[in-house]
Design a protein around this motif. Sequence first.
Motif, PDB file in Angstrom:
ATOM      1  N   LEU A   1       0.830  -1.210   0.000  1.00 38.66           N
ATOM      2  CA  LEU A   1       0.000   0.000   0.000  1.00 38.66           C
ATOM      3  C   LEU A   1       0.866   1.262   0.000  1.00 38.66           C
ATOM      4  O   LEU A   1       0.492   2.271  -0.618  1.00 38.66           O
ATOM      5  N   ALA A   2       2.012   1.212   0.660  1.00 38.68           N
ATOM      6  CA  ALA A   2       2.947   2.339   0.597  1.00 38.68           C
ATOM      7  C   ALA A   2       3.463   2.516  -0.825  1.00 38.68           C
ATOM      8  O   ALA A   2       3.608   3.647  -1.322  1.00 38.68           O
ATOM      9  N   ALA A   3       3.739   1.396  -1.497  1.00 35.51           N
ATOM     10  CA  ALA A   3       4.153   1.446  -2.894  1.00 35.51           C
ATOM     11  C   ALA A   3       3.046   2.046  -3.760  1.00 35.51           C
ATOM     12  O   ALA A   3       3.303   2.831  -4.677  1.00 35.51           O
ATOM     13  N   GLN A   4       1.804   1.672  -3.456  1.00 35.66           N
ATOM     14  CA  GLN A   4       0.678   2.214  -4.216  1.00 35.66           C
ATOM     15  C   GLN A   4       0.589   3.734  -4.078  1.00 35.66           C
ATOM     16  O   GLN A   4       0.396   4.451  -5.066  1.00 35.66           O
ATOM     17  N   ARG A   5       0.755   4.220  -2.867  1.00 39.82           N
ATOM     18  CA  ARG A   5       0.698   5.673  -2.668  1.00 39.82           C
ATOM     19  C   ARG A   5       1.806   6.370  -3.455  1.00 39.82           C
ATOM     20  O   ARG A   5       1.589   7.433  -4.049  1.00 39.82           O
ATOM     21  N   ALA A   6       2.996   5.775  -3.462  1.00 44.32           N
ATOM     22  CA  ALA A   6       4.109   6.370  -4.202  1.00 44.32           C
ATOM     23  C   ALA A   6       3.843   6.384  -5.698  1.00 44.32           C
ATOM     24  O   ALA A   6       4.132   7.374  -6.388  1.00 44.32           O
ATOM     25  N   VAL A   7       3.267   5.308  -6.214  1.00 40.25           N
ATOM     26  CA  VAL A   7       2.984   5.232  -7.654  1.00 40.25           C
ATOM     27  C   VAL A   7       1.857   6.191  -8.038  1.00 40.25           C
ATOM     28  O   VAL A   7       1.907   6.850  -9.082  1.00 40.25           O
ATOM     29  N   ARG A   8       0.851   6.293  -7.189  1.00 44.81           N
ATOM     30  CA  ARG A   8      -0.273   7.176  -7.494  1.00 44.81           C
ATOM     31  C   ARG A   8       0.097   8.650  -7.441  1.00 44.81           C
ATOM     32  O   ARG A   8      -0.629   9.492  -7.970  1.00 44.81           O
ATOM     33  N   GLU A   9       1.217   8.980  -6.826  1.00 49.04           N
ATOM     34  CA  GLU A   9       1.708  10.351  -6.841  1.00 49.04           C
ATOM     35  C   GLU A   9       2.251  10.738  -8.209  1.00 49.04           C
ATOM     36  O   GLU A   9       2.414  11.933  -8.497  1.00 49.04           O
ATOM     37  N   GLN A  10       2.521   9.747  -9.041  1.00 52.44           N
ATOM     38  CA  GLN A  10       3.020  10.005 -10.387  1.00 52.44           C
ATOM     39  C   GLN A  10       1.862  10.102 -11.370  1.00 52.44           C
ATOM     40  O   GLN A  10       0.793   9.541 -11.157  1.00 52.44           O
ATOM     41  N   ALA A  11       2.110  10.800 -12.463  1.00 54.74           N
ATOM     42  CA  ALA A  11       1.054  11.033 -13.449  1.00 54.74           C
ATOM     43  C   ALA A  11       0.646   9.757 -14.177  1.00 54.74           C
ATOM     44  O   ALA A  11      -0.490   9.616 -14.622  1.00 54.74           O
ATOM     45  N   GLY A  12       1.539   8.823 -14.316  1.00 57.69           N
ATOM     46  CA  GLY A  12       1.234   7.587 -15.038  1.00 57.69           C
ATOM     47  C   GLY A  12       2.197   6.495 -14.638  1.00 57.69           C
ATOM     48  O   GLY A  12       3.089   6.692 -13.812  1.00 57.69           O
ATOM     49  N   GLY A  13       1.996   5.336 -15.222  1.00 58.90           N
ATOM     50  CA  GLY A  13       2.873   4.209 -14.946  1.00 58.90           C
ATOM     51  C   GLY A  13       2.315   3.293 -13.880  1.00 58.90           C
ATOM     52  O   GLY A  13       1.571   3.713 -12.992  1.00 58.90           O
ATOM     53  N   ASP A  14       2.647   2.017 -14.004  1.00 53.52           N
ATOM     54  CA  ASP A  14       2.161   1.007 -13.069  1.00 53.52           C
ATOM     55  C   ASP A  14       3.200  -0.095 -12.986  1.00 53.52           C
ATOM     56  O   ASP A  14       4.134  -0.166 -13.794  1.00 53.52           O
ATOM     57  N   ALA A  15       3.037  -0.974 -12.008  1.00 53.44           N
ATOM     58  CA  ALA A  15       4.001  -2.052 -11.789  1.00 53.44           C
ATOM     59  C   ALA A  15       3.333  -3.189 -11.046  1.00 53.44           C
ATOM     60  O   ALA A  15       2.275  -3.008 -10.432  1.00 53.44           O
ATOM     61  N   VAL A  16       3.946  -4.350 -11.107  1.00 52.15           N
ATOM     62  CA  VAL A  16       3.628  -5.447 -10.199  1.00 52.15           C
ATOM     63  C   VAL A  16       4.756  -5.507  -9.188  1.00 52.15           C
ATOM     64  O   VAL A  16       5.838  -4.967  -9.410  1.00 52.15           O
ATOM     65  N   LEU A  17       4.516  -6.179  -8.053  1.00 55.52           N
ATOM     66  CA  LEU A  17       5.450  -6.057  -6.941  1.00 55.52           C
ATOM     67  C   LEU A  17       5.383  -7.276  -6.040  1.00 55.52           C
ATOM     68  O   LEU A  17       4.306  -7.835  -5.818  1.00 55.52           O
ATOM     69  N   VAL A  18       6.534  -7.664  -5.499  1.00 57.87           N
ATOM     70  CA  VAL A  18       6.590  -8.653  -4.421  1.00 57.87           C
ATOM     71  C   VAL A  18       7.511  -8.101  -3.336  1.00 57.87           C
ATOM     72  O   VAL A  18       8.552  -7.509  -3.630  1.00 57.87           O
ATOM     73  N   VAL A  19       7.092  -8.262  -2.075  1.00 61.32           N
ATOM     74  CA  VAL A  19       7.815  -7.739  -0.924  1.00 61.32           C
ATOM     75  C   VAL A  19       8.057  -8.878   0.059  1.00 61.32           C
ATOM     76  O   VAL A  19       7.172  -9.711   0.287  1.00 61.32           O
ATOM     77  N   ALA A  20       9.237  -8.910   0.655  1.00 63.37           N
ATOM     78  CA  ALA A  20       9.558  -9.906   1.689  1.00 63.37           C
ATOM     79  C   ALA A  20      10.094  -9.192   2.912  1.00 63.37           C
ATOM     80  O   ALA A  20      11.075  -8.440   2.827  1.00 63.37           O
ATOM     81  N   MET A  21       9.445  -9.414   4.056  1.00 59.47           N
ATOM     82  CA  MET A  21       9.859  -8.798   5.316  1.00 59.47           C
ATOM     83  C   MET A  21      10.300  -9.867   6.296  1.00 59.47           C
ATOM     84  O   MET A  21       9.696 -10.941   6.362  1.00 59.47           O
TER      85      MET A  21
END
Length: 236
Positions: free
Chosen positions: A77-97
Amino acid sequence: MITTRPGYPRWHTASAQGPRSLNADAVGAYAAAGGPGVVFALADGVGDDPAAARAARAAAAAAARTPVHKGPVEAVLAAQRAVREQAGGDAVLVVAMPAAHGGYRIAWVGDARAYSWDGTTLSRLTTDHTLAEYFRARHQPVTPRMEHVVTTSVRTTEADEIGTAETTSTGLLLTSDGIHKPLAGGGIRAVLAQPGAGAAELVEAALARGGSDNATAIYVEPLEADVTTVRFPVAA
């Protein structure tokens, strides 16, 4: 790149543009001061253009810097907020904690993958969010094109659509589809079973197998590997 730091696992990352016009994959790794370990993130931009590359970089960086106590879903969700701050572009993502038991907590959207690896057994931890998997799960016919159509992404996902998993393994592999599609599980296993092999060898093998996409991997060596590869001096 191979990274070692006292108190942390040894990990490798490698990426190649392949035949695409640019590399729209990105990786992130961050160890907060006093934290329990390294947070790893791998993002694959949707498309072959600068906006996709920017989205992947923003997603990977934001996800990797999410505090461990917030969990991997919050990292997406943090990644989503960062991406939505940009005018365009999208990605898929995997995170390991890092998890309290010594393994990892995983979250993902799209078809970026996580695997556990103990030096012998490779186990896939994620299920692709693709049209192919959607119909496969419902015992419906699947076409090759469906393997490339994702049903979730960083920009579009809802919180309840984010995939989650856990592993007790200390050995971890994150890949973009430029690795796991040409190699599949058997090919990945064959590469990692070679002495000293890691992320760079996976990237090379994927491109040699005819990979037509950016190819990126993060490989965290299982702790057992340190025991077998480091010699302890013994006095005569």
